[in-house]
Structure formats: structure tokens, C-alpha cells
Design an enzyme around this catalytic site. Structure first.
Site, PDB file in Angstrom:
ATOM      1  N   TYR A  58       1.068  -1.229   0.416  1.00 55.19           N
ATOM      2  CA  TYR A  58      -0.117  -0.275  -0.030  1.00 55.19           C
ATOM      3  C   TYR A  58       0.801   1.795  -0.111  1.00 55.19           C
ATOM      4  O   TYR A  58      -0.048   2.140  -0.279  1.00 55.19           O
ATOM      5  CB  TYR A  58      -0.519   0.089   1.516  1.00 55.19           C
ATOM      6  N   HIS A 116       0.132 -11.949   2.145  1.00 52.13           N
ATOM      7  CA  HIS A 116      -1.307 -11.203   1.873  1.00 52.13           C
ATOM      8  C   HIS A 116      -1.641 -11.723   0.844  1.00 52.13           C
ATOM      9  O   HIS A 116      -0.423 -11.489  -0.316  1.00 52.13           O
ATOM     10  CB  HIS A 116      -0.105  -9.392   1.805  1.00 52.13           C
TER      11      HIS A 116
HETATM   12  N1  LIG Z   1      -6.326  -8.784   0.407  1.00 54.00           N
HETATM   13  C1  LIG Z   1      -5.641  -8.195   1.510  1.00 54.00           C
HETATM   14  O1  LIG Z   1      -5.634  -7.934   1.897  1.00 54.00           O
HETATM   15  C2  LIG Z   1      -6.939  -6.808   1.538  1.00 54.00           C
HETATM   16  C3  LIG Z   1      -7.611  -6.436  -0.103  1.00 54.00           C
HETATM   17  C4  LIG Z   1      -8.469  -5.443  -0.049  1.00 54.00           C
HETATM   18  C5  LIG Z   1      -9.051  -4.012   1.061  1.00 54.00           C
HETATM   19  N2  LIG Z   1      -7.839  -4.716   2.060  1.00 54.00           N
HETATM   20  C6  LIG Z   1      -7.651  -4.631   3.374  1.00 54.00           C
HETATM   21  O2  LIG Z   1      -9.095  -3.723   3.809  1.00 54.00           O
HETATM   22  C7  LIG Z   1      -9.211  -2.696   3.618  1.00 54.00           C
HETATM   23  C8  LIG Z   1     -10.456  -1.845   3.641  1.00 54.00           C
HETATM   24  O3  LIG Z   1     -10.794  -2.216   2.337  1.00 54.00           O
HETATM   25  P1  LIG Z   1     -11.807  -2.160   1.192  1.00 54.00           P
HETATM   26  O4  LIG Z   1     -11.653  -2.788   0.252  1.00 54.00           O
HETATM   27  O5  LIG Z   1     -13.329  -2.714   2.447  1.00 54.00           O
HETATM   28  O6  LIG Z   1     -11.867  -0.155   0.949  1.00 54.00           O
HETATM   29  P2  LIG Z   1     -11.503   0.227   0.596  1.00 54.00           P
HETATM   30  O7  LIG Z   1     -10.979   0.020  -1.846  1.00 54.00           O
HETATM   31  O8  LIG Z   1     -10.730   1.241   0.825  1.00 54.00           O
HETATM   32  O9  LIG Z   1     -13.110   1.269  -0.253  1.00 54.00           O
HETATM   33  C9  LIG Z   1     -13.520   1.716  -0.083  1.00 54.00           C
HETATM   34  C10 LIG Z   1     -14.168   2.348  -0.653  1.00 54.00           C
HETATM   35  O10 LIG Z   1     -15.574   3.201  -0.066  1.00 54.00           O
HETATM   36  C11 LIG Z   1     -15.489   4.798  -0.547  1.00 54.00           C
HETATM   37  N3  LIG Z   1     -15.326   5.764   1.392  1.00 54.00           N
HETATM   38  C12 LIG Z   1     -15.677   4.801   2.300  1.00 54.00           C
HETATM   39  N4  LIG Z   1     -16.463   5.006   3.325  1.00 54.00           N
HETATM   40  C13 LIG Z   1     -17.496   6.009   2.268  1.00 54.00           C
HETATM   41  C14 LIG Z   1     -18.191   7.127   3.256  1.00 54.00           C
HETATM   42  N5  LIG Z   1     -18.729   7.162   4.338  1.00 54.00           N
HETATM   43  N6  LIG Z   1     -19.208   7.188   1.851  1.00 54.00           N
HETATM   44  C15 LIG Z   1     -18.887   6.904   0.541  1.00 54.00           C
HETATM   45  N7  LIG Z   1     -17.818   6.716   0.064  1.00 54.00           N
HETATM   46  C16 LIG Z   1     -16.927   5.871   1.476  1.00 54.00           C
HETATM   47  C17 LIG Z   1     -13.608   4.978  -0.354  1.00 54.00           C
HETATM   48  O11 LIG Z   1     -13.526   6.242  -0.510  1.00 54.00           O
HETATM   49  P3  LIG Z   1     -12.871   7.871   0.212  1.00 54.00           P
HETATM   50  O12 LIG Z   1     -12.399   7.492  -0.062  1.00 54.00           O
HETATM   51  O13 LIG Z   1     -13.660   8.767  -0.568  1.00 54.00           O
HETATM   52  O14 LIG Z   1     -13.752   7.772   1.239  1.00 54.00           O
HETATM   53  C18 LIG Z   1     -13.299   4.331  -0.614  1.00 54.00           C
HETATM   54  O15 LIG Z   1     -13.454   4.299  -2.515  1.00 54.00           O
HETATM   55  C19 LIG Z   1      -8.324  -2.243   2.848  1.00 54.00           C
HETATM   56  O16 LIG Z   1      -7.806  -0.268   3.207  1.00 54.00           O
HETATM   57  C20 LIG Z   1      -7.268  -3.175   3.405  1.00 54.00           C
HETATM   58  O17 LIG Z   1      -6.575  -1.989   4.289  1.00 54.00           O
HETATM   59  C21 LIG Z   1      -6.756  -5.935   2.327  1.00 54.00           C
END
Ligand SMILES: NC(=O)c1ccc[n+]([C@@H]2O[C@H](COP(=O)([O-])OP(=O)(O)OC[C@H]3O[C@@H](n4cnc5c(N)ncnc54)[C@H](OP(=O)(O)O)[C@@H]3O)[C@@H](O)[C@H]2O)c1
Length: 319
Positions: A58, A116
Site C-alpha cells: 500500500y 498478503h
Molecule cells: N487481500 C487483502 O489483504 C486486502 C484486500 C483489500 C482490502 N484490504 C484491507 O481492507 C481495507 C478496506 O478495504 P475495502 O475493500 O473494504 O475498501 P476500499 O477499497 O478502501 O473502498 C472503500 C471505498 O469506499 C469509499 N468510502 C469509504 N467510506 C465512505 C463513505 N462513508 N461514503 C462514501 N464512500 C466511502 C472510499 O473512498 P473515500 O476515500 O472517498 O472515502 C473507497 O473508495 C483496506 O484498506 C485494506 O486495509 C486487504
């Protein structure tokens, strides 16, 4: 904030965890400054979030480390990870990459170090060749607990985790779970609860929930494929009823609350680069469950889907 035990790690974690990757990468993904990203982390911690998830991939470990220096280290639970692709990686590579992560974070130890995005095809190499190095690092105190994360887009059926949750040495897993990707409800959580493995939920709010146009596109394709009933599109937004009838403040509010109250969910990760979204997401995660009839409707309408909304980071079509 509400806190809970993470499996049998002994860690006391906030139910809302800040994800420092995903599409936003704390804002780095759209060019925010280092200091602005640190401020996003501090906003979350000041609201009671003690769980911070980062990764070598990241580019946010330095940011998390800089933010962490403002707080008592014991108050924070810091999780990081590195990707190991296959047979060329050895135990020595693991040791080197953990040391490098600690250096970037500026820390003596991490609470959880994960392998990961592990593919089913390389799982045995991770378990048999690479994990022993993490066990040694745990004995040395550099890694407190050992975790493994799945690759949602490449393993939508969660085949890798289905094996890992039955085996040592994994103490914590990170998995994709959302109201449009409910497989873990029957396939993963019963075992993690029985074996007291900590769970970190990702993809709870990914593009499909934060981007209405993208959600309509994906849903229309699912209708075309016969995977969703055409009636879900009758009001335009297949999830519109969550607000109009379910009492949710927004679709993202409903998506966080749906996952938060699932039996077996420990930490709900939310990724954002926006301080207002940090506040809104924590509020949602702390709100009561959606009403039972709404949950039943979500199970009936979407419970059969696999891997929906598990896009890789990057731009998506839509507004
Ligand atoms: N394989 C893996 O290990 C892996 C893969 C994926 C994710 N992860 C982990 O999981 C975490 C979360 O990932 P995710 O897939 O759940 O999310 P994500 O990719 O960070 O997506 C969240 C999206 O929703 C938007 N968002 C968040 N809060 C919002 C709100 N209140 N209103 C409108 N839009 C909103 C964010 O944009 P804004 O910035 O505009 O809020 C972002 O574009 C990552 O940061 C990482 O730590 C791990």
C-alpha cells in the site's frame, strides 16, 4: 467505540478498524500529502479506533508509523503484511521483509503480520516453507500474531481460507464479506468461531456500495446472467430499499451495519482518505443492526451470490 477480543490472540480491538490500503490508501491514491494521510489516521484513533491495517504493497506503512508515534504504542494494534508469490520465496525472504516493514513503520514489533493475498495454489508453500519463519519472528517478539489474507478477486470462492481456518499457525484471517458477498456466513464464520480465529472483514464497503452507477451496472449484468431477479432493478437502485424501508442513513451505512452485526465478525475494516468518511463510517459501525426483515430480504435476494463487488484497486466505471 466498542472493543472486543480478537479470537484467542488476547488483543482487545476496536470493532471499527482503519484500512490503510484499498482504493483510497488514506488518500495517497488520489494524491493527498503525507501529512494529510497522517491526519486521517489520527482522526480515526482520536475517535477510539485502535486497529490499523497496512501493508508493504500500500505504501502507507511510514504514514501509519508516523501517526502511531503520537500515541502510546500499547494502545494500538498494528497489522501489516507482505505478498510472497511462490516457490522463489524462502524463510530468509520472510525475515528480510518483516525487518524492512518494521523499519518503515519505525516499530520494534507489529501485533499481526499477515501473508498478503494468498492464492490457493501457493497456500501450501506459505504454510510449510514461509510460516516457520514467522513463528521464529514471533518467538523473537518482532511479530506478536500470525495472520493470512485472501485475494478476494482471484479466489472468490474462498478456497484458500477454507483450508487455513482448519490449520495452524493462523491466528487471524482477513476475508471479503459484504451484503452482496455473503459466502463466509456459512462457509467461514462457523469454523472461525469454533476455533477462535480472529476475523478482519474487508470489501464491506467497496466501490459497489460507494458508487451508485457502478452498482447499477453490476446488478444489471447479474440480472442478464440470471443471477438476480429483474425485480431488484424496479426502483433503479437494487439496494434503495435499505434507506427507504430499512431506515439506514445511506447504502454505505447499511453495508457497514450489515457486516458489523454478523456473528463471527470481529473487526470491520473501512478504507478512506476522507476525514468526514472516517467519522460517518465509525458512526455506522456503532449503530444497531438493520431490522430483522431487512436482513432476511438481503439473505433471500443476495445470499446465493459469490464474489460480487470484489474488484481490484483502480478506477471503476460509473459516477
Ligand atoms: N487481500 C487483502 O489483504 C486486502 C484486500 C483489500 C482490502 N484490504 C484491507 O481492507 C481495507 C478496506 O478495504 P475495502 O475493500 O473494504 O475498501 P476500499 O477499497 O478502501 O473502498 C472503500 C471505498 O469506499 C469509499 N468510502 C469509504 N467510506 C465512505 C463513505 N462513508 N461514503 C462514501 N464512500 C466511502 C472510499 O473512498 P473515500 O476515500 O472517498 O472515502 C473507497 O473508495 C483496506 O484498506 C485494506 O486495509 C486487504
Amino acid at each position: 467505540m466498542e472493543y472486543r477480543s480478537l479470537g484467542k490472540t488476547g488483543l482487545n480491538v476496536s470493532v471499527a478498524g482503519l484500512g490503510c490500503g484499498g482504493n483510497s490508501r488514506l488518500g495517497l491514491g488520489r494524491g493527498a500529502s503525507f501529512d494529510d494521510c497522517v491526519a486521517v489516521v489520527r482522526t480515526a484513533v482520536d475517535l477510539g479506533v485502535n486497529f490499523l491495517d497496512t501493508a508493504e504493497a500500500y505504501g502507507t506503512e511510514e504514514i501509519v508509523g508516523a501517526a502511531a508515534r503520537s500515541y502510546n504504542r500499547d494502545r494500538l494494534v498494528i497489522s501489516t503484511k507482505a505478498i510472497f508469490r511462490g516457490a522463489d520465496d524462502t524463510a530468509e525472504t520472510v525475515t528480510r521483509r518483516v525487518d524492512a516493514a518494521l523499519q518503515r513503520l519505525g516499530l520494534d514489533y507489529v501485533d499481526i503480520f499477515h501473508f498478503h493475498a494468498v492464492n490457493p495454489a501457493t497456500y501450501e508453500h506459505h504454510r510449510d516453507v514461509l510460516a516457520p519463519a514467522l513463528i521464529k519472528l514471533k518467538e523473537q517478539g518482532k511479530v506478536r500474531h500470525i495472520g493470512i489474507t485472501e485475494t478476494g478477486p482471484r479466489d472468490p470462492e474462498q478456497k484458500m481460507l477454507a483450508r487455513a481456518i482448519e490449520e495452524a499457525p493462523w491466528e487471524v484471517i482477513m476475508l471479503a464479506y459484504s451484503l452482496m458477498n455473503q459466502g463466509a456466513r456459512l462457509n467461514i464464520f462457523p469454523t472461525t468461531r469454533r476455533r477462535e480465529i480472529g476475523t478482519l472483514l474487508m470489501f464491506v464497503v467497496r466501490n459497489i456500495f460507494s458508487n451508485a452507477a457502478y452498482r447499477r451496472d453490476v446488478s444489471a449484468k447479474l440480472v442478464e446472467q440470471g443471477l438476480l431477479d429483474a425485480s431488484v432493478l424496479s426502483d433503479g437502485d437494487p439496494l434503495g430499499f435499505l434507506v427507504s424501508e430499512g431506515g439506514a442513513e445511506s447504502i454505505t451505512d447499511a453495508a457497514y451495519r450489515y457486516a458489523r452485526h454478523e456473528q463471527g465478525a470481529d473487526v470491520i475494516l473501512f478504507g478512506t482518505g476522507n476525514k468526514d468518511h472516517v467519522r460517518a463510517n465509525i458512526d455506522s459501525i456503532l449503530r444497531p443492526p438493520l431490522p430483522p426483515p431487512v436482513i432476511e430480504r438481503l439473505h433471500a435476494s443476495f445470499g446465493h451470490l459469490t464474489g460480487v463487488g470484489l474488484d481490484l484497486p483502480g478506477p471503476v466505471k460509473g459516477a
